[in-house]
Design a protein around this motif. Structure first.
Motif: not given
Length: 201
Positions: A8-9, A12, A16
């Motif tokens: 998930s990180e 993200l 970004w």
């Protein structure tokens, strides 16, 4: 669980990085689209606060406001301040930050809020004369609320946030501010509707 969190990180981080890349390659379009999307969030919050039924048209209207008004105007204004008015100044200097906040709140904000009232009113099929009356009646009160939110937000924005991320910062703060504006713009029409039905709001 750890692997899921890590995945998930990574998603993200990639999202970004992709957003930052789009800010570099297509800054105006990227800021306009992000403003439009966050305007929808603002609309949902505003309608919930006002306890109004959420209609597809109102969502589309707020998307258009973000896309054609908020995103472009805020992008151009911030760029104008940094690249033209204060191009030779230290952007983090306290005097420069204060000057930007004053220009923002005393020059840009009244114009932007009035345009917001007009555009939102026109899309709601209100008469120009009625919108003008609403602005004359409500602008001072809205400006006082504006200063309470945007003076501290702009001190942070102009003092700490890079130019390319400043519109995004404003859009996040704007979720709550636009929710307030929506309740102000719709207040008069709600009261009128109640009176037409023989009700007192």
């Amino acid at each position: 669980m750890a692997s899921n969190a890590s995945a998930s990180e990574m998603v993200l981080v990639k999202a970004w990085q992709g957003y930052l890349g789009k800010l570099d390659s297509s800054p105006l379009l990227t800021k306009s689209i992000s403003a439009a999307v966050l305007s929808i969030v603002s609309s949902l919050v505003g309608k919930s606060i006002a306890k109004e039924k959420i209609k597809p048209k109102s969502i589309i209207d707020e998307f258009c406001v973000g896309l054609i008004l908020r995103g472009p105007l805020v992008h151009w204004f911030h760029t104008f301040l940094d690249k033209v008015v204060f191009r030779r100044a230290n952007q983090k200097n306290k005097i420069v930050v204060i000057a930007k906040v004053l220009l923002d709140q005393l020059l840009f904000a009244p114009i932007f809020i009035s345009l917001y009232f007009y555009l939102s009113g026109i899309m709601s099929e209100k008469k120009i004369s009625d919108i003008s009356k609403s602005i004359k009646k409500d602008l001072w009160g809205v400006m006082k609320g504006n200063w309470g939110v945007w003076v501290p937000a702009n001190v942070i924005g102009y003092g700490l946030i890079p130019l390319n991320l400043r519109v995004l910062w404003g859009n996040i703060i704007n979720i709550f501010w636009t929710a307030y504006l929506i309740t102000k713009v719709n207040k008069k029409s709600t009261v009128k509707a109640g009176q037409d039905n023989g009700q007192v709001s």
